[in-house]
Write an enzyme that holds these catalytic residues in place. Structure first.
Site: not given
Ligand code: PGA
Ligand code: ZN
Length: 423
Positions: A42, A158, A167, A208, A245, A289, A316, A341, A369, A392
């Protein structure tokens, strides 16, 4: 002073079996250190660009040979002879060499791999653990072990189930130390599995490492988590909180929030009301999130006004670990926390800068991650070295997730008086 004598890489694999960069830096004092690059599903539209070979053929176009060529044919030449300890200079050279605002020419995957391999090489040269070297790079703030946010139920992009929210996390913020936090998470994870199995619900896991069953609604997912926490003997609200999330950009369709699991379509205002309701019904939810679409800044402000004093609201895809977007968001009140990230921005130095901007303005920082990840544990060291406070990195299954918890347990043992950010 140790200097770079070689930079190279190989085409390795991430947890989805997709090719990724493993970059390596060799130093004049004989260290060869490497790092692996993760990859999202995503993905925020303003993230730095991951370079893939494209077209059909090898790996259905997902190969990273072109990015590797950039490492051996351009990046190596620009970095050989430079001091490994000068991370800022290494990263500036990488950005200047690329020459684009989003690292599209050489690829953020190539650039990040080299940037992180360099940090590992510098730590090895100094004879320090990576988290101590990172702590040096940010001016030696007191280090803490982060509160883990464990994604034990997976939906959205996911998993191939019908759950809209991406999430559902357990957050052991009220326990005394990091090892108790992961113990609690593991026990809740086993109990959740037993509860799902006893209802005849699938216990297969998503990207995940959380369970990924079809459910009647997102509320059912929250209730399953709460039951698992209570049955495993941990106190909801006091010891264990919850986080979501939404990854709302993924279910934003034609200007509306589309909740497929319930066959409902909501306006922005209705969706914000819904989040307010969910948060009052379940006060143990302490963090949400990406509740709002990544470019709806007005919507973010509204959500922050509605819920920002009661809970953490994490950007994010909103901020994509970008200093410019973060500064705008701080000035405009978009959110009160940021997800970090490394591969959204593409170098360690820029990531450290974003963390420092967030911390100096009192925003929460969550190191993260990606859903396609590897055995690389750099983010564990990053979370401790910068004292980010939260991490996370998935559920208590799949080794690319658990590797980060195992690394944090090692750091926890190494530190003389480990301080847990949650207690
Ligand atoms: P992604 O998702 O690593 O698939 O982009 C993680 C998140 O949205 O936090
Ligand atoms: Zn996210």
């Amino acid at each position: 002073m140790s200097r770079i004598v070689d930079v190279n890489g190989i085409e390795a694999f991430d947890s989805r079996g997709n090719p990724t960069i493993l970059a390596a830096v060799t130093t004049s004092d004989g260290h060869k250190s490497s790092a692996l690059v993760p990859s999202g599903a995503s993905v925020g539209s303003l993230e730095a660009v991951e370079m893939r070979d494209g077209d059909a053929g090898r790996f259905q176009g997902r190969g990273v040979r072109k990015a590797l060529q950039g490492i051996t044919q351009e990046i190596k030449g620009a970095l050989v002879g430079k001091s490994v300890e000068d991370q800022a200079e290494i990263d500036k050279t990488l950005c200047d060499l690329d020459g684009t605002p989003n690292k599209a020419r050489l690829g953020a995957n190539a650039i990040l791999g080299v940037s992180l391999a360099n940090a590992h090489a510098a730590a090895a040269s100094k004879g320090l653990s990576l988290y101590r070297h990172i702590n040096d790079l940010v001016g030696n703030p007191p280090m803490t072990l982060p509160v883990p946010m464990l994604n034990v139920l997976n939906g959205g992009a996911h998993a191939n189930n019908n759950v809209d929210i991406q999430e559902f996390m357990v957050v052991p913020s009220g326990v005394e130390d990091f090892s108790t936090a992961v113990q609690a998470a593991a026990e809740i994870f086993y109990t959740l599995k037993q509860n799902l199995a006893s209802k005849g619900i699938s216990t297969a896991v998503g990207d995940e490492g959380g369970f990924a069953p079809d459910l009647s609604s997102d509320i059912e997912a929250i209730e399953l988590l709460i039951t698992a926490i209570e049955r495993s003997g941990w106190q909801l609200g006091e010891k264990i909180n919850l986080a979501l999330d939404c990854a709302a950009t993924e279910f934003f369709v034609d200007g509306h929030y589309r909740l497929e699991s319930q066959n409902r379509t909501l306006t922005r205002e209705e969706w914000i009301d819904e989040m307010e309701e969910i948060s009052s019904q379940f006060p143990a939810i302490t963090s949400i999130e990406d509740g709002i679409h990544e470019s709806d800044y007005e919507g973010w402000k509204k959500l922050n006004q509605a819920l920002g004093s009661k809970m953490q609201l994490v950007g994010d895809d909103l901020f994509v670990t970008n200093p410019g977007l973060l500064n705008r968001g701080i000035a405009d009140g978009w959110a009160n926390a940021i997800l970090i990230k490394l591969n959204q921005i593409g170098t360690l130095s820029e990531t450290l800068e974003v963390i420092q901007i967030a911390q100096s303005h009192g925003l929460g920082t969550v190191i993260s991650h990606r859903s396609g990840d590897t055995e690389d544990t750099t983010i564990a060291d990053l979370a401790v070295g910068t004292s980010a406070g939260q991490i996370k990195t998935g559920s208590m299954s799949r080794s690319e997730r658990v590797a980060k918890y195992n690394r944090l347990l090692q750091i926890n043992q190494e530190l003389e008086n480990p301080v847990y950010a949650g207690s």
